[in-house]
Design an enzyme around this catalytic site. Sequence first.
Site, PDB file in Angstrom:
ATOM      1  N   TYR A  90       0.827  -1.070  -0.037  1.00 26.02           N
ATOM      2  CA  TYR A  90       0.493  -0.222  -0.072  1.00 26.02           C
ATOM      3  C   TYR A  90       0.580   1.152   0.193  1.00 26.02           C
ATOM      4  CZ  TYR A  90      -3.231   3.586   1.580  1.00 26.02           C
ATOM      5  OH  TYR A  90      -4.026   4.906   1.883  1.00 26.02           O
ATOM      6  N   GLU A 177      -3.052   7.633  -4.173  1.00 27.66           N
ATOM      7  CA  GLU A 177      -3.635   5.518  -3.339  1.00 27.66           C
ATOM      8  C   GLU A 177      -3.560   4.966  -3.969  1.00 27.66           C
ATOM      9  OE1 GLU A 177      -5.874   4.905   0.543  1.00 27.66           O
ATOM     10  OE2 GLU A 177      -6.803   4.591  -1.648  1.00 27.66           O
TER      11      GLU A 177
END
Length: 367
Positions: A90, A177
């Site tokens: 991530y 993101e």
Amino acid sequence: MAKYGCAVPRGIVASTDDEVTPAMRALGGSVVVKAQVLSGKRGKAGGVRFASTPEEARKAAADLLCSRINGMYVRNVLVAEALHIKKEFYIALTVDRRTRSVACMVSASGGMDIEDVAQNNPDEIFTCTLPARPLREPVPTSALEPVFANREIAALAARAISSLHRLFCENDCLLAEVNPYVLTEDGSFVAADAKITVDDNALYRHPDLEVLRNDDEYGESETAARRAGLSFVGLDGSIGCMVNGAGLAMATMDIILLSGGKPANFLDVGGSSNPQKVVDAFRILSADKNIKVVLVNIFGGITRCDDIARGILRARELVRGVPPLVVRLTGTNEDEARALLAGAGIESVRDMYSAVKSAVALGGRAS
């Protein structure tokens, strides 16, 4: 993202299931068919399908193109090459207003809801600060080694973050993101899925991004407000709000809630004294059948109260189904405004609290 040097899967957009088979042939091998809607958690909602044959891909597209994902119609699907994933990570960049910098968050727990990781295993999220301008030097590999398995993977991640950071700064982003950023079996570091949010206030500097806006992804009220130059956010209450100035609009909504009511929207007509903005605002509010009363709360500085009053009178002539009104006017030319409204049988007050009390009485208390 590819323009900025981030590796992304090859993909072809299809709007019919007939387009899926040639798309799969062009990509070669297995594919992922993804619903193209502006929504997170598409996978959990059934909006991401894997296919190893043209028949499977076509059926997946046919199913998705006649469905809704998280309340939004699927009009297109992305046929993307399937990645052979070894490990998921991530990586996200967002604005840190406290330090006036860019916060970079990295975790080896990619592919999961980052909120759950933050709550249950906060130590698995590595955070560092980057400048709010493009980097002169790449992100140092050494800073990322605690997150990644070895120096080679950390080096790949450092290059990816540097590219993502340049994209973030040059496009006035609020969020970039990538979840997951994947390490593939062949050693590539690829952004498998991403969410990028651009500051609406900066879009005038990015006409190439503005033209990508899809009005189908927004409500009719939000689209109409944007075209009219109004700041609008729809809510689910029964008291429509028309206010000048964002601060006063927020305070108005707070007082409505504290008084037992529920606002139906945030609507800021701004500092302009153009009566047409008032007419446009009434068109938007009158289209919401949940609104039982409209509270007009104007503190006239640059905005002239008499122009607001003229806008109210014009709206009553031009707009069908205008809800009952509660009007509070104070400031520039308020006496003239009050006289104009009184001549049309519309009462106005100076005190905001009494106006809110009347609006709550007409709009009903929040359940």
